[in-house]
Design an enzyme around this catalytic site. Structure first.
Site, PDB file in Angstrom:
ATOM      1  N   ARG A 110      -5.494   1.167 -10.199  1.00  0.00           N
ATOM      2  CA  ARG A 110      -4.282   1.224  -9.390  1.00  0.00           C
ATOM      3  C   ARG A 110      -3.638  -0.164  -9.402  1.00  0.00           C
ATOM      4  NH1 ARG A 110      -5.742  -1.994  -6.075  1.00  0.00           N
ATOM      5  NH2 ARG A 110      -3.644  -2.060  -5.235  1.00  0.00           N
ATOM      6  N   ALA A 144       0.483  -1.787  -9.956  1.00  0.00           N
ATOM      7  CA  ALA A 144       1.480  -1.560 -11.006  1.00  0.00           C
ATOM      8  C   ALA A 144       1.088  -2.128 -12.373  1.00  0.00           C
ATOM      9  CB  ALA A 144       2.828  -2.102 -10.538  1.00  0.00           C
ATOM     10  N   ARG A 198       1.830   8.722 -12.202  1.00  0.00           N
ATOM     11  CA  ARG A 198       2.323   8.160 -10.937  1.00  0.00           C
ATOM     12  C   ARG A 198       3.802   7.791 -11.125  1.00  0.00           C
ATOM     13  NH1 ARG A 198      -1.347   4.081  -7.670  1.00  0.00           N
ATOM     14  NH2 ARG A 198      -0.126   5.011  -5.973  1.00  0.00           N
ATOM     15  N   GLN A 223      -5.946  -0.493   1.042  1.00  0.00           N
ATOM     16  CA  GLN A 223      -6.053  -1.469  -0.054  1.00  0.00           C
ATOM     17  C   GLN A 223      -6.361  -2.869   0.480  1.00  0.00           C
ATOM     18  OE1 GLN A 223      -3.772   0.957   0.036  1.00  0.00           O
ATOM     19  NE2 GLN A 223      -3.175   1.645  -1.994  1.00  0.00           N
ATOM     20  N   ASP A 227       5.999  -2.832  -6.991  1.00  0.00           N
ATOM     21  CA  ASP A 227       5.772  -1.764  -7.975  1.00  0.00           C
ATOM     22  C   ASP A 227       6.999  -1.530  -8.842  1.00  0.00           C
ATOM     23  OD1 ASP A 227       3.812  -1.132  -5.615  1.00  0.00           O
ATOM     24  OD2 ASP A 227       3.039  -0.188  -7.444  1.00  0.00           O
ATOM     25  N   ASN A 245       7.566  -1.539  -2.864  1.00  0.00           N
ATOM     26  CA  ASN A 245       6.135  -1.876  -2.818  1.00  0.00           C
ATOM     27  C   ASN A 245       5.459  -0.914  -1.845  1.00  0.00           C
ATOM     28  OD1 ASN A 245       3.936  -3.647  -3.608  1.00  0.00           O
ATOM     29  ND2 ASN A 245       3.974  -4.454  -1.537  1.00  0.00           N
ATOM     30  N   LYS A 246       4.186  -1.096  -1.642  1.00  0.00           N
ATOM     31  CA  LYS A 246       3.379  -0.212  -0.792  1.00  0.00           C
ATOM     32  C   LYS A 246       4.033   0.041   0.559  1.00  0.00           C
ATOM     33  CE  LYS A 246       0.428   1.499  -1.706  1.00  0.00           C
ATOM     34  NZ  LYS A 246       0.504   2.895  -2.186  1.00  0.00           N
TER      35      LYS A 246
HETATM   36  O1  MRU Z   1      -0.813   2.687  -4.597  1.00  0.00           O
HETATM   37  P1  MRU Z   1      -1.264   1.395  -5.198  1.00  0.00           P
HETATM   38  O2  MRU Z   1      -2.525   0.890  -4.590  1.00  0.00           O
HETATM   39  O3  MRU Z   1      -1.306   1.462  -6.704  1.00  0.00           O
HETATM   40  O4  MRU Z   1      -0.109   0.373  -4.805  1.00  0.00           O
HETATM   41  C1  MRU Z   1      -0.220  -0.964  -5.207  1.00  0.00           C
HETATM   42  C2  MRU Z   1       0.841  -1.830  -4.641  1.00  0.00           C
HETATM   43  O5  MRU Z   1       1.714  -1.390  -3.917  1.00  0.00           O
HETATM   44  C3  MRU Z   1       0.834  -3.268  -5.074  1.00  0.00           C
HETATM   45  O6  MRU Z   1       1.343  -4.097  -4.066  1.00  0.00           O
HETATM   46  C4  MRU Z   1       1.722  -3.415  -6.316  1.00  0.00           C
HETATM   47  O7  MRU Z   1       1.347  -2.495  -7.300  1.00  0.00           O
HETATM   48  C5  MRU Z   1       1.676  -4.779  -6.875  1.00  0.00           C
HETATM   49  S1  MRU Z   1       0.128  -5.015  -7.720  1.00  0.00           S
HETATM   50  C6  MRU Z   1       0.049  -6.536  -8.410  1.00  0.00           C
END
Ligand code: MRU
Length: 367
Positions: free
Chosen positions: A53, A55, A90, A203, A243, A253-254
């Site tokens: 997981r 990006a 995704r 996370q 992302d 982002n998340k």
């Molecule tokens: O759903 P996830 O855990 O894949 O989401 C990850 C994020 O939102 C990270 O902040 C983003 O991918 C940046 S990773 C360097």
């Protein structure tokens, strides 16, 4: 980065078995499990189930998936089928499409017989480039942390806040938001990191595992604590990952990142986004209107994984039976709330002009 003294990337090629190996993030932070990814179905499932997981990491994984597809059947038809299948895993992080497009564009120029080796080389290149990009983000981010440290009494830590895991396991190595933290810690700058839990998938527990392994002082906080800490002067800077960042600098982002940006804005706390260039979607302008937001299973909100007191791993339900859950996995922070973007080429404003002048070779003229 290191796990119990041994250096790992989050994925690597096992040359003896001729297969991709990953650190299975479904088992972290409880167990350190390495898995081989051997079939197209396993590639697909690894991304969908978030065994890999983040990006940049799902982009690199997809490139290895394309390499496997070319080994199995290097025809145009199979290349397109692999692209479709991997791209559908995704929807939000743009690195997936970026990596698949890069691979397919190059592979199409080659004869089928040459595609398997070329695709594997390309996947290795994408992985190696990610490591270097993140190292450079770390160096640029370090300058910001140094500036804050210079204004503090000697020995007082720079207090950072981060959301989700934009750490080394979300990339191939270093991480994006965490890279400046690792660089600052290694440079001897005292740090303390507030780590948002990041419900529903927590996370933040991965970020805590990473920072703890590297010796970076940190505290795991609930998602709702950040605003309070900022009001009380406990946060010097927020650094998050992304992302997908649009050409005008809106940052997806998340879920929950937007609320942190609002709180930072209201309290005059600088809000920075660590942005590798493959995460820029130059085809999109307005992030709120145009970026597809992944809607994940409600079960992720109604149930939670963890260890019981006897150490066994399990899942418990936290809601009354039958409670409906809603689970948008990402949100968009408009560029006006972003203090700056920390890219591999330097730090810039979150504006179309600044991004285009930082990446004149990548940005496209508006249609
Ligand atoms: O759903 P996830 O855990 O894949 O989401 C990850 C994020 O939102 C990270 O902040 C983003 O991918 C940046 S990773 C360097």
């Amino acid at each position: 980065m290191k796990v119990k003294g041994t250096h790992y990337r989050s994925l690597w090629w096992n040359h003896d078995d001729d297969v991709l190996e990953i650190i299975d993030q479904r088992s972290l932070p409880y167990e350190f499990v390495i898995r081989q990814v051997k079939t197209m179905k396993e590639f697909e499932d690894s991304i969908v189930e978030m065994r890999v997981r983040g990006a940049p990491l799902i982009g690199a994984t997809a490139a290895y998936g394309m390499a496997l597809a070319m080994k199995l059947d290097p025809s145009d038809r199979n290349m397109d089928a692999a692209w479709d299948c991997l791209n559908a895993t995704r929807p939000t992080a743009i690195n997936l499409r970026w990596a698949l497009n890069r691979c397919r564009a190059a592979l199409r120029t080659l004869a089928p017989a040459d595609r398997a080796i070329a695709a594997l080389t390309m996947a290795h290149d994408i992985a190696d480039e990610d490591v270097e990009i993140n190292r450079q983000i770390g160096e640029h981010g370090l300058t910001l942390i140094r500036e804050i440290a210079a204004k503090k009494p000697a020995g007082e830590p720079v207090r950072l806040l981060t959301h989700c895991n934009a750490g080394w396991i979300a990339t191939v190595d270093w991480g994006t938001a965490t890279s400046p933290m690792y660089h600052a810690h290694d440079a001897g700058i005292p740090l303390h990191v507030w780590v948002d839990e990041t419900r529903p998938r927590n996370q933040g527990a991965l970020t805590s595992w990473e920072l703890g392994s590297h010796g970076v002082p940190h505290t795991y906080i609930t998602d709702n604590a950040g605003g309070h800490l900022m009001q009380h002067g406990q946060v010097d800077m927020v650094i998050v990952g992304t992302d997908r960042t649009t050409r005008r600098g809106d940052v997806c982002n998340k879920i929950g990142t937007y609320l942190k940006a609002l709180a930072a804005h209201d309290n005059g706390v600088p809000f920075y986004v660590a942005l590798p260039s493959p995460t820029i979607d130059w085809t999109v302008d307005d992030g709120v209107a145009e970026i597809p937001i992944e809607d994940r299973s409600p079960r992720e909100t109604t149930h939670i994984q963890g260890t019981f007191e006897d150490g066994t791993l399990g899942v418990v339900q936290v809601t009354p039976e039958g409670t409906p859950g809603g689970n948008p996995a990402f949100d968009v922070t408009p560029n006006r709330l972003v203090t700056g973007l920390i890219t591999e080429r330097g730090i810039c404003k979150a504006t179309p002009e600044a991004l285009a002048s930082m990446f004149p070779d990548l940005s496209k003229p508006e249609a």
